[in-house]
Design an enzyme around this catalytic site. Structure first.
Site, PDB file in Angstrom:
ATOM      1  N   ASP A   1      19.623  89.558  -0.487  1.00 10.88           N
ATOM      2  CA  ASP A   1      19.155  88.037  -0.401  1.00 10.88           C
ATOM      3  C   ASP A   1      20.521  87.511   0.445  1.00 10.88           C
ATOM      4  O   ASP A   1      20.129  86.255   0.751  1.00 10.88           O
ATOM      5  CB  ASP A   1      19.288  87.414  -1.768  1.00 10.88           C
ATOM      6  CG  ASP A   1      20.233  87.655  -2.648  1.00 10.88           C
ATOM      7  OD1 ASP A   1      20.112  87.578  -3.901  1.00 10.88           O
ATOM      8  OD2 ASP A   1      21.619  87.835  -2.094  1.00 10.88           O
TER       9      ASP A   1
ATOM     10  N   THR B   1      23.471  93.250 -13.638  1.00  9.18           N
ATOM     11  CA  THR B   1      22.340  94.496 -13.404  1.00  9.18           C
ATOM     12  C   THR B   1      22.158  95.219 -14.605  1.00  9.18           C
ATOM     13  O   THR B   1      23.020  95.221 -15.642  1.00  9.18           O
ATOM     14  CB  THR B   1      22.920  95.225 -12.298  1.00  9.18           C
ATOM     15  OG1 THR B   1      22.289  96.437 -11.959  1.00  9.18           O
ATOM     16  CG2 THR B   1      24.345  95.956 -12.727  1.00  9.18           C
TER      17      THR B   1
ATOM     18  N   PHE C   1      14.140  91.400 -11.442  1.00  6.60           N
ATOM     19  CA  PHE C   1      12.931  92.066 -11.219  1.00  6.60           C
ATOM     20  C   PHE C   1      12.283  92.455 -12.244  1.00  6.60           C
ATOM     21  O   PHE C   1      11.075  92.545 -12.497  1.00  6.60           O
ATOM     22  CB  PHE C   1      13.332  93.160 -10.242  1.00  6.60           C
ATOM     23  CG  PHE C   1      13.679  93.103  -8.873  1.00  6.60           C
ATOM     24  CD1 PHE C   1      14.968  92.818  -8.562  1.00  6.60           C
ATOM     25  CD2 PHE C   1      12.926  92.994  -7.872  1.00  6.60           C
ATOM     26  CE1 PHE C   1      15.162  92.472  -7.347  1.00  6.60           C
ATOM     27  CE2 PHE C   1      13.106  92.662  -6.513  1.00  6.60           C
ATOM     28  CZ  PHE C   1      14.288  92.668  -6.224  1.00  6.60           C
TER      29      PHE C   1
ATOM     30  N   HIS D   1      21.029  98.127  -1.031  1.00  6.51           N
ATOM     31  CA  HIS D   1      19.353  98.257  -0.819  1.00  6.51           C
ATOM     32  C   HIS D   1      19.037  97.694   0.314  1.00  6.51           C
ATOM     33  O   HIS D   1      18.174  97.157   0.612  1.00  6.51           O
ATOM     34  CB  HIS D   1      18.902  97.512  -2.064  1.00  6.51           C
ATOM     35  CG  HIS D   1      18.993  98.450  -3.403  1.00  6.51           C
ATOM     36  ND1 HIS D   1      19.026  97.808  -4.647  1.00  6.51           N
ATOM     37  CD2 HIS D   1      19.323  99.896  -3.628  1.00  6.51           C
ATOM     38  CE1 HIS D   1      19.002  98.844  -5.452  1.00  6.51           C
ATOM     39  NE2 HIS D   1      19.337  99.973  -4.815  1.00  6.51           N
TER      40      HIS D   1
ATOM     41  N   CYS E   1      11.885  98.387  14.040  1.00  2.88           N
ATOM     42  CA  CYS E   1      10.915  99.066  14.384  1.00  2.88           C
ATOM     43  C   CYS E   1      11.093 100.590  14.420  1.00  2.88           C
ATOM     44  O   CYS E   1      12.084 100.831  14.968  1.00  2.88           O
ATOM     45  CB  CYS E   1      10.413  98.873  15.882  1.00  2.88           C
ATOM     46  SG  CYS E   1       9.322  99.881  16.635  1.00  2.88           S
TER      47      CYS E   1
ATOM     48  N   CYS F   1       6.333  95.081  16.858  1.00  2.00           N
ATOM     49  CA  CYS F   1       7.269  95.494  17.771  1.00  2.00           C
ATOM     50  C   CYS F   1       6.827  94.907  19.235  1.00  2.00           C
ATOM     51  O   CYS F   1       5.718  95.097  19.598  1.00  2.00           O
ATOM     52  CB  CYS F   1       7.781  96.722  17.739  1.00  2.00           C
ATOM     53  SG  CYS F   1       8.895  97.221  19.224  1.00  2.00           S
TER      54      CYS F   1
ATOM     55  N   CYS G   1       6.517  98.427  21.357  1.00  2.00           N
ATOM     56  CA  CYS G   1       5.478  99.592  21.436  1.00  2.00           C
ATOM     57  C   CYS G   1       4.504  98.695  20.338  1.00  2.00           C
ATOM     58  O   CYS G   1       3.404  99.825  20.218  1.00  2.00           O
ATOM     59  CB  CYS G   1       6.206 100.695  20.896  1.00  2.00           C
ATOM     60  SG  CYS G   1       6.714 100.630  19.059  1.00  2.00           S
TER      61      CYS G   1
ATOM     62  N   CYS H   1      10.914 102.862  17.894  1.00  2.00           N
ATOM     63  CA  CYS H   1      12.078 102.315  19.001  1.00  2.00           C
ATOM     64  C   CYS H   1      13.503 102.314  18.358  1.00  2.00           C
ATOM     65  O   CYS H   1      14.403 102.168  19.168  1.00  2.00           O
ATOM     66  CB  CYS H   1      11.469 101.037  19.880  1.00  2.00           C
ATOM     67  SG  CYS H   1       9.863 100.842  20.031  1.00  2.00           S
TER      68      CYS H   1
ATOM     69  N   ALA I   1      20.626  91.666  -9.370  1.00  2.00           N
ATOM     70  CA  ALA I   1      19.868  90.519  -9.421  1.00  2.00           C
ATOM     71  C   ALA I   1      20.248  89.302  -9.880  1.00  2.00           C
ATOM     72  O   ALA I   1      20.003  88.108  -9.735  1.00  2.00           O
ATOM     73  CB  ALA I   1      18.152  91.010  -9.805  1.00  2.00           C
TER      74      ALA I   1
END
Ligand code: APR
Ligand code: ZN
Length: 258
Positions: free
Chosen positions: A114, A199, A45, A129, A137, A158, A161, A140, A34
């Protein structure tokens, strides 16, 4: 005053050693967290101004998400779309992209979702990540590209569905994307230098990748204004400072030695 001059000298030596290491190495890899995007306006974070002080990380718990999609989505939208949406790559992202173009960097392994490395021009980016650019979805297995329209009404659903769509990034408790994980392990085995930027090294399994690299004899150059869990245990050259200040300085040293 003396302390300043001493620090500058030390930084200069460290920058020169890092530049030499990168130029002598056959395979350099970037590993970012980050911190590399902080100067693009995306808060980290953790730490004093960390997002997890203001938002409950529980919103990214998968079972909470599917049992409270509306609540979870309203925070996710505010955090990862309204906030992230306006961020632009900074000079640290751009230096990594330029190093790749110059043949001095084989890839960037990032914990960030990002998309700023790609927007800066990096071609080979392994997203440990996932990425916030797509929604999926799970029923599906359809992927949708995020548009303002798609996330106007929450939770987005979705078309096929009607199930709740999930951002294509990793929620706590979810598996790391197989391709990104496999390529990251390969880089930890094949690289000669890792440039670890911004990090804490607190989040696993991501933090195991630089460790794995170190065990394979890879040299670690670290850029961070504050020490991380890597600094005193794995880092060979510590460049203390902000990514968008240190990386252009490092590139300058590299170009002087070319
Ligand atoms: N330049 C470089 N590093 C910076 C800067 C900066 N301008 N500002 C802060 N940092 C450093 C901090 O010192 C800290 O080490 O960036 C790190 C930010 O820490 P975190 O926010 O914890 O980020 P990170 O380690 O990448 O977290 C990993 O945690 O919440 C999850 O999935 C999320 O990918 C994230 C993961
Ligand atoms: Zn569906």
């Amino acid at each position: 005053m003396r302390k300043e001059i001493k620090k500058l000298a030390m930084d200069d030596n460290a920058l020169n050693s890092a530049a030499e290491l990168i130029l002598d190495s056959k395979r350099n890899v970037g590993f970012t967290g980050a911190g590399v995007s902080v100067e693009s306006g995306i808060p980290p974070f953790r730490g004093k101004d960390g997002l997890w002080n203001k938002y409950d990380p529980g919103i990214l718990d998968l079972s909470y998400f599917y049992s409270n999609p509306k609540e979870s989505w309203s925070v996710i939208k505010e955090l990862f779309y309204d906030f992230f949406g306006s961020a632009k790559p900074n000079s640290a992202h751009k230096v990594l992209a330029e190093m790749e173009q110059m043949g001095l960097l084989s890839s960037v392994i990032t914990q960030n979702i990002d998309n700023l490395h790609q927007e800066a021009g990096s071609k080979t980016v392994y997203e440990f990540h996932g990425n916030s650019r797509h929604l999926i979805c799970k029923e599906c297995d359809i992927t949708y590209t995020v548009t303002e329209d798609l996330i106007k009404e929450l939770p987005p659903r979705c078309e096929k569905c009607g199930s709740v769509l999930k951002p294509d990034f990793i929620f706590f408790g979810e598996m790391i994307p197989e391709f990104a994980y496999r390529k990251s392990v390969e880089e930890a085995q094949q690289a000669q230098v890792f440039i670890v930027i911004g990090t804490t090294g607190e989040v696993v399994p991501a933090s195991l990748i630089p460790q794995m690299a170190k065990e394979n004899g890879v040299m670690i150059i670290e850029v961070n204004p504050k020490k991380s869990l890597f600094t005193d245990s794995f880092t060979d050259i510590y460049l203390q400072g902000k990514a968008s200040e240190v990386m252009p300085e490092l590139m300058e040293k590299i170009k002087l030695k070319l």
